[in-house]
Design a protein around this motif. Sequence first.
Motif, PDB file in Angstrom:
ATOM      1  N   THR A  88       0.820  -1.212   0.000  1.00 34.64           N
ATOM      2  CA  THR A  88       0.000   0.000   0.000  1.00 34.64           C
ATOM      3  C   THR A  88       0.851   1.258   0.000  1.00 34.64           C
ATOM      4  N   ASP A  89       1.967   1.239   0.721  1.00 35.14           N
ATOM      5  CA  ASP A  89       2.807   2.427   0.831  1.00 35.14           C
ATOM      6  C   ASP A  89       3.585   2.710  -0.450  1.00 35.14           C
ATOM      7  N   GLN A  90       3.784   1.702  -1.306  1.00 32.41           N
ATOM      8  CA  GLN A  90       4.553   1.883  -2.544  1.00 32.41           C
ATOM      9  C   GLN A  90       3.662   2.072  -3.779  1.00 32.41           C
ATOM     10  N   ARG A  91       2.457   1.521  -3.716  1.00 32.34           N
ATOM     11  CA  ARG A  91       1.617   1.464  -4.914  1.00 32.34           C
ATOM     12  C   ARG A  91       1.331   2.850  -5.490  1.00 32.34           C
ATOM     13  N   GLU A  92       0.969   3.768  -4.637  1.00 31.74           N
ATOM     14  CA  GLU A  92       0.560   5.081  -5.121  1.00 31.74           C
ATOM     15  C   GLU A  92       1.704   5.831  -5.795  1.00 31.74           C
ATOM     16  N   SER A  93       2.869   5.803  -5.206  1.00 32.91           N
ATOM     17  CA  SER A  93       4.001   6.544  -5.771  1.00 32.91           C
ATOM     18  C   SER A  93       4.482   5.924  -7.085  1.00 32.91           C
ATOM     19  N   ILE A  94       4.526   4.577  -7.146  1.00 34.00           N
ATOM     20  CA  ILE A  94       4.984   3.908  -8.374  1.00 34.00           C
ATOM     21  C   ILE A  94       3.974   4.120  -9.499  1.00 34.00           C
ATOM     22  N   THR A  95       2.686   4.013  -9.170  1.00 37.45           N
ATOM     23  CA  THR A  95       1.655   4.212 -10.188  1.00 37.45           C
ATOM     24  C   THR A  95       1.694   5.625 -10.740  1.00 37.45           C
ATOM     25  N   ALA A  96       1.856   6.607  -9.869  1.00 39.54           N
ATOM     26  CA  ALA A  96       1.918   8.001 -10.315  1.00 39.54           C
ATOM     27  C   ALA A  96       3.130   8.235 -11.214  1.00 39.54           C
ATOM     28  N   MET A  97       4.251   7.602 -10.887  1.00 41.76           N
ATOM     29  CA  MET A  97       5.457   7.767 -11.695  1.00 41.76           C
ATOM     30  C   MET A  97       5.276   7.152 -13.078  1.00 41.76           C
ATOM     31  N   LEU A  98       4.662   5.962 -13.163  1.00 43.74           N
ATOM     32  CA  LEU A  98       4.503   5.282 -14.443  1.00 43.74           C
ATOM     33  C   LEU A  98       3.453   5.956 -15.330  1.00 43.74           C
ATOM     34  N   GLU A  99       2.415   6.469 -14.724  1.00 46.67           N
ATOM     35  CA  GLU A  99       1.319   7.067 -15.491  1.00 46.67           C
ATOM     36  C   GLU A  99       1.479   8.568 -15.696  1.00 46.67           C
ATOM     37  N   GLU A 100       2.617   9.106 -15.303  1.00 42.90           N
ATOM     38  CA  GLU A 100       2.808  10.557 -15.345  1.00 42.90           C
ATOM     39  C   GLU A 100       2.663  11.125 -16.745  1.00 42.90           C
ATOM     40  N   ASN A 101       3.299  10.507 -17.732  1.00 48.29           N
ATOM     41  CA  ASN A 101       3.280  11.035 -19.098  1.00 48.29           C
ATOM     42  C   ASN A 101       2.281  10.310 -20.008  1.00 48.29           C
ATOM     43  N   GLY A 102       1.427   9.492 -19.432  1.00 48.55           N
ATOM     44  CA  GLY A 102       0.443   8.766 -20.226  1.00 48.55           C
ATOM     45  C   GLY A 102       0.996   7.589 -20.992  1.00 48.55           C
ATOM     46  N   ALA A 103       2.241   7.191 -20.680  1.00 51.22           N
ATOM     47  CA  ALA A 103       2.840   6.078 -21.403  1.00 51.22           C
ATOM     48  C   ALA A 103       2.280   4.738 -20.940  1.00 51.22           C
ATOM     49  N   PHE A 104       1.999   4.604 -19.649  1.00 52.31           N
ATOM     50  CA  PHE A 104       1.544   3.340 -19.086  1.00 52.31           C
ATOM     51  C   PHE A 104       0.177   3.499 -18.431  1.00 52.31           C
ATOM     52  N   GLU A 105      -0.529   2.384 -18.390  1.00 50.42           N
ATOM     53  CA  GLU A 105      -1.773   2.276 -17.637  1.00 50.42           C
ATOM     54  C   GLU A 105      -1.597   1.113 -16.659  1.00 50.42           C
ATOM     55  N   VAL A 106      -1.544   1.429 -15.385  1.00 51.29           N
ATOM     56  CA  VAL A 106      -1.155   0.452 -14.361  1.00 51.29           C
ATOM     57  C   VAL A 106      -2.380  -0.243 -13.794  1.00 51.29           C
ATOM     58  N   ALA A 107      -2.282  -1.567 -13.685  1.00 45.75           N
ATOM     59  CA  ALA A 107      -3.318  -2.389 -13.041  1.00 45.75           C
ATOM     60  C   ALA A 107      -2.691  -3.078 -11.841  1.00 45.75           C
ATOM     61  N   ASP A 108      -3.397  -3.099 -10.706  1.00 47.77           N
ATOM     62  CA  ASP A 108      -2.882  -3.692  -9.475  1.00 47.77           C
ATOM     63  C   ASP A 108      -3.197  -5.180  -9.407  1.00 47.77           C
ATOM     64  N   TYR A 109      -2.219  -5.937  -8.891  1.00 50.17           N
ATOM     65  CA  TYR A 109      -2.400  -7.377  -8.695  1.00 50.17           C
ATOM     66  C   TYR A 109      -1.895  -7.734  -7.300  1.00 50.17           C
ATOM     67  N   ALA A 110      -2.553  -8.707  -6.707  1.00 49.32           N
ATOM     68  CA  ALA A 110      -2.241  -9.063  -5.330  1.00 49.32           C
ATOM     69  C   ALA A 110      -0.989  -9.917  -5.214  1.00 49.32           C
ATOM     70  N   SER A 111      -0.610 -10.618  -6.267  1.00 51.04           N
ATOM     71  CA  SER A 111       0.553 -11.500  -6.188  1.00 51.04           C
ATOM     72  C   SER A 111       1.212 -11.621  -7.555  1.00 51.04           C
ATOM     73  N   ALA A 112       2.430 -12.164  -7.536  1.00 55.19           N
ATOM     74  CA  ALA A 112       3.150 -12.351  -8.792  1.00 55.19           C
ATOM     75  C   ALA A 112       2.477 -13.408  -9.660  1.00 55.19           C
ATOM     76  N   ASP A 113       1.846 -14.400  -9.042  1.00 49.85           N
ATOM     77  CA  ASP A 113       1.150 -15.439  -9.812  1.00 49.85           C
ATOM     78  C   ASP A 113      -0.012 -14.838 -10.601  1.00 49.85           C
ATOM     79  N   LEU A 114      -0.765 -13.949  -9.969  1.00 47.43           N
ATOM     80  CA  LEU A 114      -1.867 -13.297 -10.672  1.00 47.43           C
ATOM     81  C   LEU A 114      -1.352 -12.406 -11.793  1.00 47.43           C
ATOM     82  N   LEU A 115      -0.205 -11.783 -11.568  1.00 44.03           N
ATOM     83  CA  LEU A 115       0.386 -10.931 -12.599  1.00 44.03           C
ATOM     84  C   LEU A 115       0.803 -11.763 -13.815  1.00 44.03           C
ATOM     85  N   THR A 116       1.485 -12.874 -13.582  1.00 47.96           N
ATOM     86  CA  THR A 116       1.918 -13.712 -14.702  1.00 47.96           C
ATOM     87  C   THR A 116       0.717 -14.323 -15.438  1.00 47.96           C
TER      88      THR A 116
END
Length: 394
Positions: A88-116
Motif C-alpha cells: 500500500t505504501d509503494q503502490r501510489e508513488s509507483i503508479t503516479a510515476m509510471l502514469e505521469e506522461n500517459g505512457a503506461f496504464e497500471v493495473a494492481d495485482y495481489a501476487s506475482a502469480d496473478l500478474l503472470t
Amino acid sequence: MADDEPRTGELDTDPGADEKPDEPEVAEEPESAEEPETGETSVKQFRRFATAVCVVGMLVQLLLTAYYLGMGHKAAPHDLPVGLVAGTDQRESITAMLEENGAFEVADYASADLLTTAIKRREVYGGVDVTGDEPVLYVAGAAGTSAASLLRTTYNNVMQQQKAKQVTTMAQAGDSVGITVAQALIATPRVTDVVPLPADDVNGVSLGFLTQALSLGGTIASMGLGRLIPRTRRSWRRGVAHLATLVLYAVGSAAVVLWSMSWFGVGEGADRVEMLWIFSLISLAVTGSTAGAVALVGPAGALVGAFYFTIGTVISGASILPEFLPTFGRELGEHLPTGAGVQAVRDNLYFPDAPIGGHLTVLVLYAAIGCLIVLITNILPNRTDRTSEVDLGL
C-alpha cells in the motif's frame, strides 16, 4: 458527210467534257494536310496522359509517405497496460510515476502469480513485483519486442535511480558500503520473460510478413474472380459457384501459409488445425470483402484489397503494437481484417489462454458481409441478359 464531221468532233470532245467532274479529286489534298494535325493531337493527348500519371503517382507517394511516417516514425506508447504488485505504501508513488506522461496504464495485482496469469492472457504486456527483497520485472517478448524493450529500459532506469539514491544517502550518513551491499547495488535487475519469442522468430516480424502475403494474395485472387465471374450469366448457381471459389481459395491460401511457416520453424508448437481455420478466415475476410466491393462498383472495388495491403498492414499491430500507434491508427487497425487477423494469430501462437472472440468476430463480419453481397449481386437479374462468354456448365 461534211456535216457529220463536226458531229464526230463534238462526240470526240464529249468524253473530255465528261471527265471534268473527276478533276475535283485534287481536292483530297486538304485531307493529307489534316494528318499532321492528327499527329499533333495524339502527341498532345500522350503528354496530357503522361503528365496526369506522373502527378497522380507523386500524389499517391506523398500521401503514403506522410501516412507511413505519421504512423511509425516516432512510435511512442499510449496507455500501455502493465501490472504492479506492491504494498500500500509503494503502490501510489509507483503508479503516479509510471502514469505521469500517459505512457503506461497500471493495473494492481495481489501476487506475482496473478500478474503472470494476466500476462499469459494478454491483459497486460508485463509488470513488476516490488514486494520482495529484490524487485522482479515480468515481460512477454512474444507480445511485442518494442513493449518488452520499453519495460526493460524503464525498469533499469528506475532501479539505477533508486540505487543512486541509496548510495547518496549512505554517503551523506558517513556509512561505509560493505561487499554485500555493493554487490546488490551493481547487480543486474531480475527480468523474467513469461512468454518469450521462439528462437526462430527472434524479431517477432513473422506475423507481419504472413499478413502481407495473405492480403496481397487475396487482393489478386479477388481481382481475378472479378474479371472471370461476370463472364457468365447471373443466377443463384453462379453466386454459389463464386462463393465456393472464394472458400476454396481461402482454405488453399491458408494451407500454403502453414506450409511455408514450417520451412522456417515458425509456429511449431501451435495447433495446426486451429491455425488453418484462423488463416482461412483471415483470407476469406480479405477476399470476400474485396470481391463484394468488386461486385458492387466493378474493377475499382479491388482498391479495397489494395487498402488492406498498403494501409492495413502498417496498423495491423504486427510490426508496431497498437498501443504505440496514434489513436486513429489504433482504432482503424483493430477493425480491419489485417489487424484482427494479426492479433488472432499472435494469441493462438503464443497466448493460448488469451480470448480471441473479439478478433474472430471482426473477421467473420468482413467475410460474411462480403460473401452476402457477392451472392445477392449474382442472384439479381442480368439487365442486359447477355449470352455467357464463358460456358461453365452453370
